[in-house]
Design an enzyme around this catalytic site. Structure first.
Site, PDB file in Angstrom:
ATOM      1  N   ARG A  24       0.814  -1.219   0.000  1.00  0.00           N
ATOM      2  CA  ARG A  24       0.000   0.000   0.000  1.00  0.00           C
ATOM      3  C   ARG A  24       0.848   1.270   0.000  1.00  0.00           C
ATOM      4  O   ARG A  24       2.040   1.236   0.332  1.00  0.00           O
ATOM      5  CB  ARG A  24      -0.956   0.017   1.200  1.00  0.00           C
ATOM      6  CG  ARG A  24      -0.269   0.099   2.564  1.00  0.00           C
ATOM      7  CD  ARG A  24      -1.301   0.001   3.657  1.00  0.00           C
ATOM      8  NE  ARG A  24      -0.781   0.328   4.971  1.00  0.00           N
ATOM      9  CZ  ARG A  24      -1.441   1.042   5.862  1.00  0.00           C
ATOM     10  NH1 ARG A  24      -2.638   1.524   5.587  1.00  0.00           N
ATOM     11  NH2 ARG A  24      -0.945   1.275   7.045  1.00  0.00           N
ATOM     12  N   LYS A 160      15.508   0.011   7.222  1.00  0.00           N
ATOM     13  CA  LYS A 160      14.635  -1.094   6.788  1.00  0.00           C
ATOM     14  C   LYS A 160      14.117  -0.708   5.397  1.00  0.00           C
ATOM     15  O   LYS A 160      13.354   0.248   5.256  1.00  0.00           O
ATOM     16  CB  LYS A 160      13.502  -1.263   7.792  1.00  0.00           C
ATOM     17  CG  LYS A 160      12.352  -2.131   7.293  1.00  0.00           C
ATOM     18  CD  LYS A 160      11.586  -2.703   8.452  1.00  0.00           C
ATOM     19  CE  LYS A 160      10.114  -2.897   8.133  1.00  0.00           C
ATOM     20  NZ  LYS A 160       9.427  -3.736   9.092  1.00  0.00           N
ATOM     21  N   LYS A 162      12.106  -1.147   1.984  1.00  0.00           N
ATOM     22  CA  LYS A 162      10.931  -1.819   1.420  1.00  0.00           C
ATOM     23  C   LYS A 162      11.228  -2.255  -0.017  1.00  0.00           C
ATOM     24  O   LYS A 162      11.693  -1.458  -0.841  1.00  0.00           O
ATOM     25  CB  LYS A 162       9.732  -0.867   1.429  1.00  0.00           C
ATOM     26  CG  LYS A 162       9.231  -0.552   2.829  1.00  0.00           C
ATOM     27  CD  LYS A 162       8.585  -1.760   3.492  1.00  0.00           C
ATOM     28  CE  LYS A 162       7.963  -1.404   4.837  1.00  0.00           C
ATOM     29  NZ  LYS A 162       7.362  -2.548   5.515  1.00  0.00           N
ATOM     30  N   ASP A 190      12.334  -5.605   3.664  1.00  0.00           N
ATOM     31  CA  ASP A 190      10.979  -6.102   3.923  1.00  0.00           C
ATOM     32  C   ASP A 190      10.220  -6.167   2.597  1.00  0.00           C
ATOM     33  O   ASP A 190       9.930  -5.129   1.996  1.00  0.00           O
ATOM     34  CB  ASP A 190      10.257  -5.166   4.903  1.00  0.00           C
ATOM     35  CG  ASP A 190       8.902  -5.726   5.345  1.00  0.00           C
ATOM     36  OD1 ASP A 190       8.492  -6.792   4.830  1.00  0.00           O
ATOM     37  OD2 ASP A 190       8.253  -5.093   6.206  1.00  0.00           O
ATOM     38  N   GLU A 218      12.517  -9.679   5.621  1.00  0.00           N
ATOM     39  CA  GLU A 218      11.233  -9.788   6.326  1.00  0.00           C
ATOM     40  C   GLU A 218      10.139 -10.190   5.340  1.00  0.00           C
ATOM     41  O   GLU A 218      10.035  -9.629   4.243  1.00  0.00           O
ATOM     42  CB  GLU A 218      10.951  -8.404   6.935  1.00  0.00           C
ATOM     43  CG  GLU A 218       9.776  -8.334   7.848  1.00  0.00           C
ATOM     44  CD  GLU A 218       9.716  -6.981   8.595  1.00  0.00           C
ATOM     45  OE1 GLU A 218      10.769  -6.332   8.804  1.00  0.00           O
ATOM     46  OE2 GLU A 218       8.607  -6.573   8.942  1.00  0.00           O
ATOM     47  N   ASP A 243       6.764 -11.862   9.479  1.00  0.00           N
ATOM     48  CA  ASP A 243       5.941 -10.744   9.966  1.00  0.00           C
ATOM     49  C   ASP A 243       4.463 -11.103   9.778  1.00  0.00           C
ATOM     50  O   ASP A 243       3.819 -11.629  10.699  1.00  0.00           O
ATOM     51  CB  ASP A 243       6.315  -9.448   9.241  1.00  0.00           C
ATOM     52  CG  ASP A 243       5.510  -8.251   9.716  1.00  0.00           C
ATOM     53  OD1 ASP A 243       4.716  -8.396  10.661  1.00  0.00           O
ATOM     54  OD2 ASP A 243       5.646  -7.149   9.141  1.00  0.00           O
ATOM     55  N   LYS A 267       4.009  -7.525  16.524  1.00  0.00           N
ATOM     56  CA  LYS A 267       3.353  -6.204  16.431  1.00  0.00           C
ATOM     57  C   LYS A 267       2.073  -6.278  17.253  1.00  0.00           C
ATOM     58  O   LYS A 267       1.292  -7.233  17.098  1.00  0.00           O
ATOM     59  CB  LYS A 267       2.976  -5.887  14.983  1.00  0.00           C
ATOM     60  CG  LYS A 267       4.127  -5.505  14.095  1.00  0.00           C
ATOM     61  CD  LYS A 267       3.583  -5.074  12.733  1.00  0.00           C
ATOM     62  CE  LYS A 267       4.690  -4.908  11.727  1.00  0.00           C
ATOM     63  NZ  LYS A 267       4.212  -5.166  10.361  1.00  0.00           N
ATOM     64  N   CYS A 295       5.794  -2.015  14.195  1.00  0.00           N
ATOM     65  CA  CYS A 295       4.530  -1.278  14.299  1.00  0.00           C
ATOM     66  C   CYS A 295       3.931  -1.149  12.908  1.00  0.00           C
ATOM     67  O   CYS A 295       4.601  -1.393  11.912  1.00  0.00           O
ATOM     68  CB  CYS A 295       4.765   0.114  14.897  1.00  0.00           C
ATOM     69  SG  CYS A 295       5.867   1.166  13.938  1.00  0.00           S
ATOM     70  N   ASP A 320      11.789  -1.916  15.273  1.00  0.00           N
ATOM     71  CA  ASP A 320      11.264  -1.192  14.100  1.00  0.00           C
ATOM     72  C   ASP A 320      10.049  -0.386  14.585  1.00  0.00           C
ATOM     73  O   ASP A 320       8.907  -0.724  14.279  1.00  0.00           O
ATOM     74  CB  ASP A 320      10.899  -2.198  12.997  1.00  0.00           C
ATOM     75  CG  ASP A 320      10.250  -1.527  11.801  1.00  0.00           C
ATOM     76  OD1 ASP A 320      10.633  -0.388  11.474  1.00  0.00           O
ATOM     77  OD2 ASP A 320       9.353  -2.150  11.186  1.00  0.00           O
ATOM     78  N   ASP A 322       9.342   3.027  14.132  1.00  0.00           N
ATOM     79  CA  ASP A 322       9.579   4.346  13.528  1.00  0.00           C
ATOM     80  C   ASP A 322       8.295   5.079  13.179  1.00  0.00           C
ATOM     81  O   ASP A 322       8.363   6.180  12.608  1.00  0.00           O
ATOM     82  CB  ASP A 322      10.464   4.199  12.275  1.00  0.00           C
ATOM     83  CG  ASP A 322       9.848   3.280  11.224  1.00  0.00           C
ATOM     84  OD1 ASP A 322       8.886   2.553  11.545  1.00  0.00           O
ATOM     85  OD2 ASP A 322      10.323   3.291  10.077  1.00  0.00           O
TER      86      ASP A 322
HETATM   87  C1  LIG Z   1       6.169   1.361   9.938  1.00  0.00           C
HETATM   88  C2  LIG Z   1       7.012   0.099  10.058  1.00  0.00           C
HETATM   89  N1  LIG Z   1       8.388   0.411   9.967  1.00  0.00           N
HETATM   90  C3  LIG Z   1       6.669  -0.866   8.957  1.00  0.00           C
HETATM   91  O1  LIG Z   1       7.357  -0.904   7.978  1.00  0.00           O
HETATM   92  N2  LIG Z   1       5.600  -1.643   9.147  1.00  0.00           N
HETATM   93  C4  LIG Z   1       5.149  -2.450   8.052  1.00  0.00           C
HETATM   94  C5  LIG Z   1       3.672  -2.349   7.867  1.00  0.00           C
HETATM   95  C6  LIG Z   1       3.169  -0.945   7.979  1.00  0.00           C
HETATM   96  C7  LIG Z   1       1.866  -0.579   7.375  1.00  0.00           C
HETATM   97  O2  LIG Z   1       1.595  -0.892   6.207  1.00  0.00           O
HETATM   98  O3  LIG Z   1       1.135   0.122   8.091  1.00  0.00           O
HETATM   99  C8  LIG Z   1       5.714  -3.832   8.086  1.00  0.00           C
HETATM  100  O4  LIG Z   1       6.623  -4.151   8.852  1.00  0.00           O
HETATM  101  O5  LIG Z   1       5.317  -4.646   7.272  1.00  0.00           O
HETATM  102 MG   LIG Z   2       6.947  -6.133   7.748  1.00  0.00          MG
END
Ligand SMILES: C[C@H](N)C(=O)N[C@H](CCC(=O)O)C(=O)O
Ligand SMILES: [Mg+2]
Length: 363
Positions: A24, A160, A162, A190, A218, A243, A267, A295, A320, A322
């Site tokens: 997303r 981290k 994405k 991740d 992740e 996760d 989480k 989170c 994590d 943040d």
């Molecule tokens: C905010 C945190 N660092 C993060 O990356 N969390 C994501 C999911 C966050 C979301 O879409 O609200 C995760 O670890 O997958």
């Molecule tokens: Mg994740």
């Protein structure tokens, strides 16, 4: 300390920059806040983000779960009967972990206030300060390299990253980042379920061969695909962290019994709050498996609760948290202090939250 009233509201906090993952893109935190009021005049605070693509919990579903099920089942109860309240909360309805987490967090806040102790001390009191990573959104390689350099300038020593979107670009993304930042900074990645198992192994082996030095990956594959997760874990050297595959303590047990991942990401919005998160910590301790605490896109109320847990438990070695530093404003007065990568707890009772500004009440 009896529960007399539970209020529901919402807050909206713009992000500094859009948050982009394989699942997303988000521009602001739009969270539900709960306040649990007691006959002693105390207030416990909780928060739930609607993360439909991960938990299935939309804003409407969180409000419905609170109003139609959870509030009715615990109103009038005494915080002294903590275990009994938690049993009622668990049994009030199935799933709906975000709504349950908001209430669980507010109850733990009151539990600390009842005994006049900060929550992290009641849960174990292992340390008072923790260091978080920061997330780099998935974009084109040049933009991600620039964002990574900015994060390092702000003092973060762990990023981290994405990935998992347009998989063919993921190797280029990581090469661009490593080339830009050098090797002094830790990189964790991740994929947010973005790869198929064989594709994940191919991409991750290339990352290994290129010497990108990845700390861990992740959630490489879809949440339900435990066999696929194990296939990736068995076929690469980079450690794998589960996760979205782990919500409950039972999920954690399944992953660890099958050696389907090397680490677990806890989480509160997946576990339904602290009381179930503590069970995952105990299971992980038995297996000797380190955990990360993570989170969703959350503001400082619920992340505060995760900070208390992280500071209490030695099995949580990766942070994590943040959410608050990704926000452009902080609606919360009191609680832990977030200074970029450094998060410091104070010794006020419970979560130490004095006030949440800008709540639009929904009751
Ligand atoms: C905010 C945190 N660092 C993060 O990356 N969390 C994501 C999911 C966050 C979301 O879409 O609200 C995760 O670890 O997958
Ligand atoms: Mg994740």
């Amino acid at each position: 300390m009896k529960i007399t009233n539970i209020r529901i509201g919402e807050i909206s906090v713009p992000l500094k920059t859009p948050f982009k993952t394989a699942l997303r893109t988000v521009n602001s935190v739009e969270d539900i806040i709960v306040e649990i009021h007691t006959d002693t005049g105390n207030v416990g605070y909780g928060e739930a983000p609607p993360t439909g693509v991960i938990t299935g919990d939309t804003k409407g579903a969180i409000i419905g779960a609170l109003k139609d099920h959870i509030i009715k089942s615990i109103i009038g109860m005494d915080i002294e009967n903590f275990e009994e309240i938690m049993l009622k909360l668990d049994k009030s309805l199935v799933k709906n972990t975000s709504a349950k987490a908001a209430i669980d967090i507010a109850l733990y806040d009151l539990y600390g206030q009842l005994y006049n102790a900060p929550l992290y001390k009641m849960l174990g009191g292992y340390k008072k300060e923790i260091i978080t990573d920061v997330t780099i959104s998935v974009n084109d390689p040049e933009e991600m390299a620039k964002d990574s350099l900015d994060a390092i300038r702000r003092g973060f020593d762990t990023l981290k990253i994405k990935v998992g979107k347009d998989a063919s670009m993921d190797l280029e993304r990581m090469k661009a980042i490593r080339n830009a930042i050098g090797y002094d900074v830790k990189l964790r990645i991740d994929a947010n379920q973005g790869w198929k198992p064989k594709e994940a192994v191919k991409i991750l082996r290339k990352m290994e061969d290129t010497g990108l030095d990845i700390e861990f990956v992740e959630q490489p594959v879809e949440a339900h695909d435990i066999e696929g997760l194990k296939y990736v874990t068995d076929n690469i050297s980079i450690p794998v962290l589960a996760d979205e595959s782990v919500f409950s303590a039972k999920d954690a047990l399944t992953i660890l019994q099958n050696r389907a991942a090397d680490y677990i990401n806890i989480k509160l919005m997946k576990t339904g709050g602290l009381h179930n998160a503590l069970k995952i910590c105990s299971i992980a301790e038995v297996y000797g498996v380190e955990c990360m605490i993570g989170c969703m896109l959350e503001a400082k109320v619920s992340v505060n609760a995760a900070v208390h847990l992280a500071a209490a438990k030695s099995i949580i070695t990766k942070i994590d948290l943040d959410g608050p530093v990704l926000c452009s404003e902080d609606p919360v007065e009191g609680g832990a202090i977030f200074d970029e990568f450094k998060i410091t707890l104070n010794d006020a009772p419970g979560l130490g939250i004095k006030k949440v500004n800008g709540i639009r009440y929904l009751d």
